[in-house]
Design a protein around this motif. Structure first.
Motif, PDB file in Angstrom:
ATOM      1  N   HIS A 221       1.116  -1.144  -0.183  1.00 42.26           N
ATOM      2  CA  HIS A 221      -0.109   0.287  -0.083  1.00 42.26           C
ATOM      3  C   HIS A 221       0.990   1.544   0.337  1.00 42.26           C
ATOM      4  CE1 HIS A 221      -2.137   2.743   2.133  1.00 42.26           C
ATOM      5  NE2 HIS A 221      -3.352   2.922   1.525  1.00 42.26           N
ATOM      6  N   LYS A 222       2.294   1.047   0.850  1.00 40.76           N
ATOM      7  CA  LYS A 222       2.890   2.247   0.689  1.00 40.76           C
ATOM      8  C   LYS A 222       3.860   2.881  -0.890  1.00 40.76           C
ATOM      9  CE  LYS A 222       4.037   2.131   5.730  1.00 40.76           C
ATOM     10  NZ  LYS A 222       5.400   1.738   6.721  1.00 40.76           N
ATOM     11  N   GLU A 223       4.120   1.247  -1.339  1.00 43.19           N
ATOM     12  CA  GLU A 223       5.018   1.418  -2.224  1.00 43.19           C
ATOM     13  C   GLU A 223       3.643   1.831  -2.918  1.00 43.19           C
ATOM     14  OE1 GLU A 223       7.138  -0.981  -5.933  1.00 43.19           O
ATOM     15  OE2 GLU A 223       6.019  -1.705  -3.656  1.00 43.19           O
ATOM     16  N   LEU A 224       2.264   1.720  -3.684  1.00 45.85           N
ATOM     17  CA  LEU A 224       0.970   1.760  -4.157  1.00 45.85           C
ATOM     18  C   LEU A 224       1.338   3.823  -4.226  1.00 45.85           C
ATOM     19  CD1 LEU A 224      -0.221   1.596  -6.371  1.00 45.85           C
ATOM     20  CD2 LEU A 224      -2.506   0.438  -5.111  1.00 45.85           C
ATOM     21  N   MET A 225       0.954   3.666  -3.327  1.00 42.66           N
ATOM     22  CA  MET A 225       0.449   5.274  -2.688  1.00 42.66           C
ATOM     23  C   MET A 225       2.213   6.000  -3.467  1.00 42.66           C
ATOM     24  SD  MET A 225      -2.516   5.785  -1.589  1.00 42.66           S
ATOM     25  CE  MET A 225      -3.368   4.569  -2.421  1.00 42.66           C
ATOM     26  N   GLN A 226       3.089   5.479  -2.409  1.00 42.28           N
ATOM     27  CA  GLN A 226       4.411   6.567  -3.538  1.00 42.28           C
ATOM     28  C   GLN A 226       4.161   6.720  -4.989  1.00 42.28           C
ATOM     29  OE1 GLN A 226       8.213   4.519  -2.535  1.00 42.28           O
ATOM     30  NE2 GLN A 226       8.846   7.336  -2.701  1.00 42.28           N
ATOM     31  N   GLN A 227       3.886   5.423  -5.518  1.00 45.76           N
ATOM     32  CA  GLN A 227       3.980   5.878  -7.049  1.00 45.76           C
ATOM     33  C   GLN A 227       3.128   6.311  -7.708  1.00 45.76           C
ATOM     34  OE1 GLN A 227       3.253   1.687  -8.536  1.00 45.76           O
ATOM     35  NE2 GLN A 227       5.360   0.828  -7.444  1.00 45.76           N
ATOM     36  N   ILE A 228       1.614   6.579  -7.009  1.00 46.32           N
ATOM     37  CA  ILE A 228       0.264   7.514  -7.363  1.00 46.32           C
ATOM     38  C   ILE A 228       0.895   8.881  -7.186  1.00 46.32           C
ATOM     39  CG2 ILE A 228      -1.723   8.049  -6.756  1.00 46.32           C
ATOM     40  CD1 ILE A 228      -2.751   5.285  -6.095  1.00 46.32           C
ATOM     41  N   ALA A 229       1.588   9.336  -5.729  1.00 45.11           N
ATOM     42  CA  ALA A 229       2.367  10.257  -6.051  1.00 45.11           C
ATOM     43  C   ALA A 229       3.362  11.580  -7.084  1.00 45.11           C
ATOM     44  CB  ALA A 229       2.613  10.476  -4.487  1.00 45.11           C
ATOM     45  N   GLU A 230       3.946  10.078  -7.521  1.00 41.78           N
ATOM     46  CA  GLU A 230       4.599  10.406  -8.515  1.00 41.78           C
ATOM     47  C   GLU A 230       3.999  10.202  -9.507  1.00 41.78           C
ATOM     48  OE1 GLU A 230       7.265   7.458  -8.654  1.00 41.78           O
ATOM     49  OE2 GLU A 230       8.451   7.792  -6.260  1.00 41.78           O
ATOM     50  N   ALA A 231       3.364   9.805  -9.820  1.00 43.63           N
ATOM     51  CA  ALA A 231       2.769   9.570 -11.410  1.00 43.63           C
ATOM     52  C   ALA A 231       1.876  11.532 -11.481  1.00 43.63           C
ATOM     53  CB  ALA A 231       2.211   8.987 -11.459  1.00 43.63           C
ATOM     54  N   ARG A 232       1.276  11.911 -10.337  1.00 41.73           N
ATOM     55  CA  ARG A 232       0.859  12.866 -10.513  1.00 41.73           C
ATOM     56  C   ARG A 232       1.633  14.036 -10.800  1.00 41.73           C
ATOM     57  NH1 ARG A 232      -4.743  13.528  -6.413  1.00 41.73           N
ATOM     58  NH2 ARG A 232      -5.379  11.238  -6.550  1.00 41.73           N
TER      59      ARG A 232
ATOM     60  N   GLN B 208       3.366  17.766 -17.040  1.00 35.80           N
ATOM     61  CA  GLN B 208       3.467  17.544 -18.308  1.00 35.80           C
ATOM     62  C   GLN B 208       2.031  18.945 -18.643  1.00 35.80           C
ATOM     63  OE1 GLN B 208       3.669  14.019 -19.535  1.00 35.80           O
ATOM     64  NE2 GLN B 208       5.040  13.369 -18.655  1.00 35.80           N
ATOM     65  N   GLY B 209       1.610  19.478 -17.646  1.00 31.47           N
ATOM     66  CA  GLY B 209       0.177  19.763 -17.580  1.00 31.47           C
ATOM     67  C   GLY B 209      -1.101  19.298 -17.303  1.00 31.47           C
ATOM     68  N   VAL B 210      -0.971  18.232 -17.253  1.00 31.77           N
ATOM     69  CA  VAL B 210      -2.492  17.946 -16.248  1.00 31.77           C
ATOM     70  C   VAL B 210      -2.903  17.659 -15.675  1.00 31.77           C
ATOM     71  CG1 VAL B 210      -3.410  15.341 -17.506  1.00 31.77           C
ATOM     72  CG2 VAL B 210      -1.610  16.391 -18.449  1.00 31.77           C
ATOM     73  N   ASP B 211      -4.438  17.805 -15.464  1.00 38.26           N
ATOM     74  CA  ASP B 211      -5.143  18.544 -14.886  1.00 38.26           C
ATOM     75  C   ASP B 211      -5.378  16.867 -13.277  1.00 38.26           C
ATOM     76  OD1 ASP B 211      -6.670  19.680 -12.644  1.00 38.26           O
ATOM     77  OD2 ASP B 211      -7.877  19.727 -13.636  1.00 38.26           O
ATOM     78  N   VAL B 212      -4.796  16.981 -12.169  1.00 35.50           N
ATOM     79  CA  VAL B 212      -4.742  15.188 -12.233  1.00 35.50           C
ATOM     80  C   VAL B 212      -6.192  15.477 -11.148  1.00 35.50           C
ATOM     81  CG1 VAL B 212      -2.742  13.761 -12.858  1.00 35.50           C
ATOM     82  CG2 VAL B 212      -3.058  15.289 -10.646  1.00 35.50           C
ATOM     83  N   GLY B 213      -6.541  16.785 -10.653  1.00 34.43           N
ATOM     84  CA  GLY B 213      -7.486  16.553  -9.365  1.00 34.43           C
ATOM     85  C   GLY B 213      -7.078  16.430  -8.067  1.00 34.43           C
ATOM     86  N   GLU B 214      -7.091  16.515  -7.012  1.00 35.25           N
ATOM     87  CA  GLU B 214      -6.729  16.203  -5.842  1.00 35.25           C
ATOM     88  C   GLU B 214      -7.343  15.645  -5.210  1.00 35.25           C
ATOM     89  OE1 GLU B 214      -3.576  17.120  -4.563  1.00 35.25           O
ATOM     90  OE2 GLU B 214      -3.498  18.890  -6.295  1.00 35.25           O
ATOM     91  N   ASP B 215      -6.741  14.640  -3.736  1.00 31.96           N
ATOM     92  CA  ASP B 215      -7.397  13.864  -3.318  1.00 31.96           C
ATOM     93  C   ASP B 215      -8.719  14.087  -1.873  1.00 31.96           C
ATOM     94  OD1 ASP B 215      -4.557  11.329  -2.604  1.00 31.96           O
ATOM     95  OD2 ASP B 215      -6.646  11.027  -3.864  1.00 31.96           O
TER      96      ASP B 215
END
Length: 94
Positions: free
Chosen positions: A70-81, A87-94
């Motif tokens: 779970h920690k690793e996945l959350m880190q990867q999601i944060a890096e992707a955001r 790159q200028g893409v609107d990804v929204g916030e939690d």
């Protein structure tokens, strides 16, 4: 010898032994020959299925790396955001 070759060799050996017993090349007592030998393949299949179900259940029972994953996945999601925002893409916030 690879693992596949070893498995195939063992399977062929067991099949040969079973066929020799089933065709009465290797004699057994009458009762054993008529009542036990014909159901051995079915018994082996059921036993193998039970073993696989046990291994599956044990794997689920001892599955304990969920918090780390779970920690690793959350880190990867944060890096992707961060990367997408760069790159200028609107990804929204939690």
């Amino acid at each position: 010898m690879t693992r596949a070759q070893q498995t195939i060799s063992i399977a062929m050996l067991l099949t040969s032994i079973y066929l020799a017993v089933f065709m009465e090349v290797i004699p057994f007592p009458e009762k054993l020959q008529n009542e036990v030998v014909p159901v051995l393949p079915f018994w082996a299949l059921v036993s193998f299925g039970a073993y696989l179900l046990f291994k599956l259940g044990w794997g689920v029972f001892t599955f304990n790396d969920v918090p780390d994953a779970h920690k690793e996945l959350m880190q990867q999601i944060a890096e992707a955001r961060v990367d997408l925002k760069a790159q200028g893409v609107d990804v929204g916030e939690d």
